[in-house]
Scaffold this motif. Structure first.
Motif, PDB file in Angstrom:
ATOM      1  N   PRO A 101       0.802  -1.229   0.000  1.00  0.00           N
ATOM      2  CA  PRO A 101       0.000   0.000   0.000  1.00  0.00           C
ATOM      3  C   PRO A 101       0.832   1.276   0.000  1.00  0.00           C
ATOM      4  CG  PRO A 101      -0.845  -1.568   1.612  1.00  0.00           C
ATOM      5  CD  PRO A 101       0.481  -2.084   1.164  1.00  0.00           C
ATOM      6  N   ASP A 102       2.107   1.139   0.410  1.00  0.00           N
ATOM      7  CA  ASP A 102       2.961   2.320   0.522  1.00  0.00           C
ATOM      8  C   ASP A 102       3.979   2.438  -0.603  1.00  0.00           C
ATOM      9  OD1 ASP A 102       1.701   2.818   2.991  1.00  0.00           O
ATOM     10  OD2 ASP A 102       3.136   1.523   4.043  1.00  0.00           O
ATOM     11  N   MET A 103       3.953   1.517  -1.559  1.00  0.00           N
ATOM     12  CA  MET A 103       4.961   1.519  -2.619  1.00  0.00           C
ATOM     13  C   MET A 103       4.817   2.786  -3.467  1.00  0.00           C
ATOM     14  SD  MET A 103       7.424  -0.179  -4.070  1.00  0.00           S
ATOM     15  CE  MET A 103       8.276  -0.614  -5.581  1.00  0.00           C
ATOM     16  N   PRO A 104       5.846   3.640  -3.492  1.00  0.00           N
ATOM     17  CA  PRO A 104       5.742   4.852  -4.322  1.00  0.00           C
ATOM     18  C   PRO A 104       5.650   4.497  -5.802  1.00  0.00           C
ATOM     19  CG  PRO A 104       7.540   5.019  -2.727  1.00  0.00           C
ATOM     20  CD  PRO A 104       7.104   3.589  -2.737  1.00  0.00           C
ATOM     21  N   ARG A 105       4.777   5.150  -6.510  1.00  0.00           N
ATOM     22  CA  ARG A 105       4.592   4.854  -7.931  1.00  0.00           C
ATOM     23  C   ARG A 105       5.891   4.985  -8.726  1.00  0.00           C
ATOM     24  NH1 ARG A 105       0.546   4.841 -11.959  1.00  0.00           N
ATOM     25  NH2 ARG A 105       1.642   4.225 -13.872  1.00  0.00           N
ATOM     26  N   PRO A 106       6.740   6.001  -8.474  1.00  0.00           N
ATOM     27  CA  PRO A 106       7.986   6.087  -9.243  1.00  0.00           C
ATOM     28  C   PRO A 106       8.893   4.865  -9.064  1.00  0.00           C
ATOM     29  CG  PRO A 106       7.508   8.188  -8.206  1.00  0.00           C
ATOM     30  CD  PRO A 106       6.545   7.203  -7.629  1.00  0.00           C
ATOM     31  N   LEU A 107       8.904   4.265  -7.861  1.00  0.00           N
ATOM     32  CA  LEU A 107       9.741   3.082  -7.639  1.00  0.00           C
ATOM     33  C   LEU A 107       9.142   1.858  -8.328  1.00  0.00           C
ATOM     34  CD1 LEU A 107      10.952   3.457  -3.943  1.00  0.00           C
ATOM     35  CD2 LEU A 107      12.004   4.255  -6.070  1.00  0.00           C
ATOM     36  N   TRP A 108       7.813   1.752  -8.327  1.00  0.00           N
ATOM     37  CA  TRP A 108       7.157   0.686  -9.088  1.00  0.00           C
ATOM     38  C   TRP A 108       7.516   0.811 -10.565  1.00  0.00           C
ATOM     39  CZ3 TRP A 108       4.014  -3.624  -8.615  1.00  0.00           C
ATOM     40  CH2 TRP A 108       3.366  -4.027  -9.781  1.00  0.00           C
ATOM     41  N   ASP A 109       7.372   2.010 -11.100  1.00  0.00           N
ATOM     42  CA  ASP A 109       7.633   2.234 -12.522  1.00  0.00           C
ATOM     43  C   ASP A 109       9.086   1.941 -12.877  1.00  0.00           C
ATOM     44  OD1 ASP A 109       4.988   2.960 -12.879  1.00  0.00           O
ATOM     45  OD2 ASP A 109       5.390   5.122 -12.889  1.00  0.00           O
ATOM     46  N   ARG A 110      10.003   2.375 -12.032  1.00  0.00           N
ATOM     47  CA  ARG A 110      11.424   2.166 -12.334  1.00  0.00           C
ATOM     48  C   ARG A 110      11.779   0.672 -12.277  1.00  0.00           C
ATOM     49  NH1 ARG A 110      15.736   4.987 -13.372  1.00  0.00           N
ATOM     50  NH2 ARG A 110      17.786   4.090 -12.930  1.00  0.00           N
ATOM     51  N   THR A 111      11.209  -0.050 -11.302  1.00  0.00           N
ATOM     52  CA  THR A 111      11.466  -1.485 -11.204  1.00  0.00           C
ATOM     53  C   THR A 111      11.049  -2.205 -12.473  1.00  0.00           C
ATOM     54  OG1 THR A 111      11.176  -1.443  -8.799  1.00  0.00           O
ATOM     55  CG2 THR A 111      11.002  -3.580  -9.878  1.00  0.00           C
ATOM     56  N   LEU A 112       9.837  -1.925 -12.951  1.00  0.00           N
ATOM     57  CA  LEU A 112       9.370  -2.585 -14.169  1.00  0.00           C
ATOM     58  C   LEU A 112      10.139  -2.110 -15.396  1.00  0.00           C
ATOM     59  CD1 LEU A 112       7.097  -3.507 -12.232  1.00  0.00           C
ATOM     60  CD2 LEU A 112       5.559  -3.380 -14.194  1.00  0.00           C
ATOM     61  N   ALA A 113      10.537  -0.843 -15.388  1.00  0.00           N
ATOM     62  CA  ALA A 113      11.292  -0.310 -16.530  1.00  0.00           C
ATOM     63  C   ALA A 113      12.634  -1.011 -16.683  1.00  0.00           C
ATOM     64  CB  ALA A 113      11.493   1.194 -16.366  1.00  0.00           C
ATOM     65  N   VAL A 114      13.357  -1.163 -15.582  1.00  0.00           N
ATOM     66  CA  VAL A 114      14.694  -1.761 -15.643  1.00  0.00           C
ATOM     67  C   VAL A 114      14.624  -3.280 -15.780  1.00  0.00           C
ATOM     68  CG1 VAL A 114      16.836  -2.135 -14.345  1.00  0.00           C
ATOM     69  CG2 VAL A 114      15.774   0.137 -14.394  1.00  0.00           C
ATOM     70  N   ASN A 115      13.727  -3.919 -15.016  1.00  0.00           N
ATOM     71  CA  ASN A 115      13.710  -5.381 -14.951  1.00  0.00           C
ATOM     72  C   ASN A 115      12.947  -6.048 -16.090  1.00  0.00           C
ATOM     73  OD1 ASN A 115      14.977  -4.865 -12.536  1.00  0.00           O
ATOM     74  ND2 ASN A 115      13.449  -5.856 -11.249  1.00  0.00           N
ATOM     75  N   LEU A 116      11.995  -5.345 -16.683  1.00  0.00           N
ATOM     76  CA  LEU A 116      11.148  -5.970 -17.693  1.00  0.00           C
ATOM     77  C   LEU A 116      11.156  -5.237 -19.029  1.00  0.00           C
ATOM     78  CD1 LEU A 116       9.067  -8.068 -18.562  1.00  0.00           C
ATOM     79  CD2 LEU A 116       7.294  -6.690 -17.431  1.00  0.00           C
ATOM     80  N   THR A 117      10.896  -3.928 -19.007  1.00  0.00           N
ATOM     81  CA  THR A 117      10.820  -3.200 -20.272  1.00  0.00           C
ATOM     82  C   THR A 117      12.178  -3.113 -20.953  1.00  0.00           C
ATOM     83  OG1 THR A 117       8.961  -1.910 -19.425  1.00  0.00           O
ATOM     84  CG2 THR A 117      10.088  -1.056 -21.357  1.00  0.00           C
ATOM     85  N   ALA A 118      13.232  -2.848 -20.197  1.00  0.00           N
ATOM     86  CA  ALA A 118      14.561  -2.730 -20.797  1.00  0.00           C
ATOM     87  C   ALA A 118      15.000  -4.011 -21.505  1.00  0.00           C
ATOM     88  CB  ALA A 118      15.590  -2.305 -19.746  1.00  0.00           C
TER      89      ALA A 118
END
Length: 251
Positions: A101-118
């Motif tokens: 519930p507390d996960m900041p949206r920018p950290l969620w986005d960056r995690t998926l960007a680096v780990n999956l989208t890249a």
């Protein structure tokens, strides 16, 4: 590993090469004769990795993999320098632990960007070149692709996505001369672990549930497998995910 890994005359692009598994993979590939294009956001670590490699034409590139344009540019730069690409090793990854519930949206986005989208964007740029040389893509996933890990929703989601991305792309290129595989390590002593920060107020019993009874996995063992799959010695593998996790996903 007794299998001979020969990368003489071949070129590999390795992400996350400034430390940990990325560095270990770079060392294995260089020792096997590969020329390397090393990618990371950490310039100091990249240069240190380069200094550890045997002599050869090894280049470093400071790249933020969360930037989509930078992913395509990294492949283009490697091709411009070497004129070929034989292996893409998507090793870079990051994890932020948080109460969901507390996960900041920018950290969620960056995690998926680096780990999956890249990895997808790098693969998208690399595949036309890899097809010319019967090349390979190796994605580093995690045991977190198979089991839920408390406080790691973004990490688990990204790694599970990368697992199925690997399989989907392997099926897409089933009839063409390219190999697309993954390695799924358990916990290793890398910068991800040393920077491990449990979220405030977390339940330590839940955190311990994804710590293997046999301890951590050796980085060298995982790097051996990545190098094998990146090389012609891995010709029998396609659409596979090799788990090296000391039994954590066994049950």
């Amino acid at each position: 590993m007794s299998i001979a890994i020969d990368m003489d005359g071949k070129v590999a692009l390795v992400t996350g090469a400034a430390s940990g598994l990325g560095r270990a993979t770079a060392l294995k590939l260089a020792q096997a004769g590969a020329r390397l294009w090393l990618v990371d956001i950490n310039s100091e670590g990249l240069n240190e990795t380069k200094s550890l490699l045997p002599q050869g034409d090894h280049q470093v590139a400071i790249v933020d993999l969360a930037d989509p344009e930078a992913c395509h540019a990294a492949v283009d730069a490697a091709i411009a320098h070497f004129g070929q690409l034989d292996a893409l090793c998507n090793v870079a990854g990051l994890i932020y632990l948080a109460n969901s519930p507390d996960m900041p949206r920018p950290l969620w986005d960056r995690t998926l960007a680096v780990n999956l989208t890249a990895p997808f964007l790098l693969s998208q740029a690399a595949i036309p070149h890899l097809l010319k040389v019967n090349g390979a893509i190796v994605n580093v996933i995690s045991s977190a692709a198979f089991i839920g890990e408390a406080y790691a929703a973004a990490y688990c989601a990204s790694k599970a996505g990368l697992l199925n991305l690997t399989k989907a792309m392997a099926m897409e290129f089933q009839k063409q001369p390219i190999r697309i595989n993954a390695v799924a390590p358990g916990g290793m002593i890398t910068n991800i672990v040393t920077n491990f920060r449990p979220p405030e107020g977390c339940d330590l019993e839940l955190l311990k549930r994804f710590s293997g009874m046999r301890g951590t996995v050796e980085v060298e063992d995982v790097a051996d497998m990545v190098a094998l799959l990146a090389s012609p010695a891995g010709r029998g593998f396609h659409g596979n995910c090799i788990s090296i996790d000391a039994g954590i996903t066994a049950g």
